[in-house]
Design a protein around this motif. Structure first.
Motif, mmCIF file in Angstrom:
data_model
loop_
_atom_site.group_PDB
_atom_site.id
_atom_site.type_symbol
_atom_site.label_atom_id
_atom_site.label_comp_id
_atom_site.label_asym_id
_atom_site.label_seq_id
_atom_site.Cartn_x
_atom_site.Cartn_y
_atom_site.Cartn_z
ATOM 1 N N VAL A 190 -18.922 -33.292 -68.032
ATOM 2 C CA VAL A 190 -18.357 -32.566 -66.906
ATOM 3 C C VAL A 190 -17.694 -31.293 -67.421
ATOM 4 O O VAL A 190 -16.912 -31.349 -68.370
ATOM 5 N N GLN A 191 -18.020 -30.173 -66.797
ATOM 6 C CA GLN A 191 -17.358 -28.910 -67.125
ATOM 7 C C GLN A 191 -16.598 -28.420 -65.904
ATOM 8 O O GLN A 191 -17.093 -28.512 -64.782
ATOM 9 N N LEU A 192 -15.387 -27.930 -66.155
ATOM 10 C CA LEU A 192 -14.538 -27.430 -65.087
ATOM 11 C C LEU A 192 -14.273 -25.948 -65.317
ATOM 12 O O LEU A 192 -13.874 -25.563 -66.412
ATOM 13 N N GLN A 193 -14.490 -25.144 -64.306
ATOM 14 C CA GLN A 193 -14.303 -23.697 -64.400
ATOM 15 C C GLN A 193 -13.255 -23.263 -63.387
ATOM 16 O O GLN A 193 -13.520 -23.257 -62.183
ATOM 17 N N ALA A 194 -12.088 -22.893 -63.887
ATOM 18 C CA ALA A 194 -10.988 -22.476 -63.012
ATOM 19 C C ALA A 194 -10.989 -20.966 -62.843
ATOM 20 O O ALA A 194 -11.348 -20.224 -63.764
ATOM 21 N N SER A 195 -10.578 -20.525 -61.673
ATOM 22 C CA SER A 195 -10.490 -19.096 -61.390
ATOM 23 C C SER A 195 -9.438 -18.850 -60.322
ATOM 24 O O SER A 195 -8.964 -19.792 -59.680
ATOM 25 N N GLY A 196 -9.093 -17.576 -60.146
ATOM 26 C CA GLY A 196 -8.194 -17.202 -59.065
ATOM 27 C C GLY A 196 -6.799 -16.789 -59.486
ATOM 28 O O GLY A 196 -6.003 -16.381 -58.643
ATOM 29 N N GLY A 197 -6.490 -16.910 -60.768
ATOM 30 C CA GLY A 197 -5.172 -16.497 -61.226
ATOM 31 C C GLY A 197 -5.020 -14.990 -61.204
ATOM 32 O O GLY A 197 -5.969 -14.248 -60.963
ATOM 33 N N GLY A 198 -3.789 -14.542 -61.438
ATOM 34 C CA GLY A 198 -3.531 -13.114 -61.454
ATOM 35 C C GLY A 198 -2.060 -12.825 -61.342
ATOM 36 O O GLY A 198 -1.220 -13.720 -61.452
ATOM 37 N N LEU A 199 -1.768 -11.556 -61.120
ATOM 38 C CA LEU A 199 -0.387 -11.095 -60.968
ATOM 39 C C LEU A 199 -0.076 -10.960 -59.482
ATOM 40 O O LEU A 199 -0.840 -10.325 -58.739
ATOM 41 N N VAL A 200 1.046 -11.531 -59.066
ATOM 42 C CA VAL A 200 1.442 -11.469 -57.665
ATOM 43 C C VAL A 200 2.953 -11.303 -57.591
ATOM 44 O O VAL A 200 3.682 -11.767 -58.480
ATOM 45 N N GLN A 201 3.406 -10.631 -56.559
ATOM 46 C CA GLN A 201 4.845 -10.445 -56.378
ATOM 47 C C GLN A 201 5.488 -11.704 -55.817
ATOM 48 O O GLN A 201 4.814 -12.509 -55.157
ATOM 49 N N PRO A 202 6.763 -11.890 -56.069
ATOM 50 C CA PRO A 202 7.455 -13.033 -55.455
ATOM 51 C C PRO A 202 7.275 -13.047 -53.943
ATOM 52 O O PRO A 202 7.339 -12.002 -53.293
ATOM 53 N N GLY A 203 7.026 -14.238 -53.417
ATOM 54 C CA GLY A 203 6.752 -14.380 -51.997
ATOM 55 C C GLY A 203 5.288 -14.274 -51.642
ATOM 56 O O GLY A 203 4.900 -14.559 -50.495
ATOM 57 N N GLY A 204 4.472 -13.877 -52.595
ATOM 58 C CA GLY A 204 3.051 -13.713 -52.350
ATOM 59 C C GLY A 204 2.276 -15.008 -52.443
ATOM 60 O O GLY A 204 2.850 -16.085 -52.636
ATOM 61 N N SER A 205 0.949 -14.887 -52.305
ATOM 62 C CA SER A 205 0.068 -16.057 -52.300
ATOM 63 C C SER A 205 -1.108 -15.841 -53.235
ATOM 64 O O SER A 205 -1.542 -14.706 -53.477
ATOM 65 N N LEU A 206 -1.608 -16.942 -53.732
ATOM 66 C CA LEU A 206 -2.848 -16.972 -54.508
ATOM 67 C C LEU A 206 -3.573 -18.269 -54.185
ATOM 68 O O LEU A 206 -2.939 -19.273 -53.839
ATOM 69 N N ARG A 207 -4.894 -18.239 -54.336
ATOM 70 C CA ARG A 207 -5.659 -19.468 -54.230
ATOM 71 C C ARG A 207 -6.464 -19.665 -55.504
ATOM 72 O O ARG A 207 -7.276 -18.814 -55.870
ATOM 73 N N LEU A 208 -6.223 -20.780 -56.145
ATOM 74 C CA LEU A 208 -6.979 -21.140 -57.337
ATOM 75 C C LEU A 208 -8.158 -22.010 -56.933
ATOM 76 O O LEU A 208 -8.065 -22.817 -56.004
ATOM 77 N N SER A 209 -9.248 -21.842 -57.659
ATOM 78 C CA SER A 209 -10.434 -22.659 -57.447
ATOM 79 C C SER A 209 -10.855 -23.274 -58.768
ATOM 80 O O SER A 209 -10.659 -22.678 -59.835
ATOM 81 N N CYS A 210 -11.438 -24.448 -58.691
ATOM 82 C CA CYS A 210 -11.963 -25.110 -59.887
ATOM 83 C C CYS A 210 -13.294 -25.739 -59.508
ATOM 84 O O CYS A 210 -13.335 -26.693 -58.726
ATOM 85 N N ALA A 211 -14.352 -25.190 -60.071
ATOM 86 C CA ALA A 211 -15.690 -25.701 -59.810
ATOM 87 C C ALA A 211 -16.095 -26.660 -60.915
ATOM 88 O O ALA A 211 -15.926 -26.360 -62.106
ATOM 89 N N ALA A 212 -16.632 -27.800 -60.526
ATOM 90 C CA ALA A 212 -17.017 -28.835 -61.481
ATOM 91 C C ALA A 212 -18.520 -28.989 -61.525
ATOM 92 O O ALA A 212 -19.185 -28.973 -60.477
ATOM 93 N N SER A 213 -19.037 -29.122 -62.716
ATOM 94 C CA SER A 213 -20.454 -29.446 -62.875
ATOM 95 C C SER A 213 -20.578 -30.955 -62.993
ATOM 96 O O SER A 213 -19.601 -31.658 -63.193
ATOM 97 N N GLY A 214 -21.767 -31.466 -62.837
ATOM 98 C CA GLY A 214 -21.958 -32.895 -62.982
ATOM 99 C C GLY A 214 -21.877 -33.627 -61.657
ATOM 100 O O GLY A 214 -21.552 -33.050 -60.621
ATOM 101 N N SER A 215 -22.142 -34.920 -61.716
ATOM 102 C CA SER A 215 -22.295 -35.698 -60.496
ATOM 103 C C SER A 215 -21.116 -36.609 -60.201
ATOM 104 O O SER A 215 -21.173 -37.412 -59.272
ATOM 105 N N ILE A 216 -20.014 -36.502 -60.965
ATOM 106 C CA ILE A 216 -18.926 -37.461 -60.798
ATOM 107 C C ILE A 216 -17.783 -36.920 -59.946
ATOM 108 O O ILE A 216 -16.807 -37.612 -59.702
ATOM 109 N N PHE A 217 -17.909 -35.673 -59.497
ATOM 110 C CA PHE A 217 -16.777 -35.015 -58.827
ATOM 111 C C PHE A 217 -16.239 -35.848 -57.676
ATOM 112 O O PHE A 217 -15.034 -36.112 -57.590
ATOM 113 N N ARG A 218 -17.091 -36.287 -56.781
ATOM 114 C CA ARG A 218 -16.602 -36.975 -55.585
ATOM 115 C C ARG A 218 -15.929 -38.302 -55.904
ATOM 116 O O ARG A 218 -15.196 -38.823 -55.073
ATOM 117 N N ASN A 219 -16.181 -38.835 -57.091
ATOM 118 C CA ASN A 219 -15.558 -40.096 -57.489
ATOM 119 C C ASN A 219 -14.400 -39.901 -58.458
ATOM 120 O O ASN A 219 -13.927 -40.869 -59.065
#
Length: 114
Positions: free
Chosen positions: A1-30
Motif C-alpha cells: 500500500v502506498q499513501l500519497q498526501a497533498s494539500g499542505g501549505g502556508l496559511v494565515q491564522p483563521g484560514g483553512s486547508l484541506r489535506l488529501s491522502c490517496a491510497a493505492s492497493g485494494s485494502i483501503f475500504r477495510n
C-alpha cells in the motif's frame, strides 16, 4: 500500500486547508485511516481517525475545527482544517491500519503564520 498526501501549505491564522491522502492497493475500504502530525521537537500525535465503518475520533485540540472524511470509491481520505492556529503548524502524515500492518504517507507541511 502506498499513501500519497497533498494539500499542505502556508496559511494565515483563521484560514483553512484541506489535506488529501490517496491510497493505492485494494485494502483501503477495510482500513482504519488516520491523520497524524509532528511539530518541531515534539512527538508525533494522532489528530483524527476514521474507521472503516465511518466512526471518527479527534484529538481535543482540533475538535470543532477539523473534519476527517473518506471516499472509498476514490481510495482517498481527507482532512478539512478550519480556523487554523499557529500551533497547528506541523508535518501532517496519513496512516492506514490494516489488520496488524501500518502504512505511512510521506507527510505534507502545514504552516500557520501571519
Amino acid at each position: 500500500v502506498q499513501l500519497q498526501a497533498s494539500g499542505g501549505g502556508l496559511v494565515q491564522p483563521g484560514g483553512s486547508l484541506r489535506l488529501s491522502c490517496a491510497a493505492s492497493g485494494s485494502i483501503f475500504r477495510n482500513s482504519n485511516m488516520g491523520w497524524y502530525r509532528q511539530a518541531p521537537e515534539k512527538q508525533r500525535e494522532l489528530v483524527a481517525l476514521i474507521k472503516r465503518d465511518g466512526t471518527t475520533n479527534y484529538v481535543d485540540s482540533v475538535k470543532g475545527r477539523f473534519t476527517i472524511s473518506r471516499d472509498n470509491a476514490k481510495n482517498t481520505v481527507y482532512l478539512q482544517m478550519n480556523s487554523l492556529k499557529p500551533e497547528d503548524t506541523a508535518v501532517y502524515y496519513c496512516n492506514a491500519k490494516y489488520i496488524l500492518s501500518d502504512f505511512w504517507g510521506q507527510g505534507t507541511l502545514v504552516t500557520v503564520s501571519s
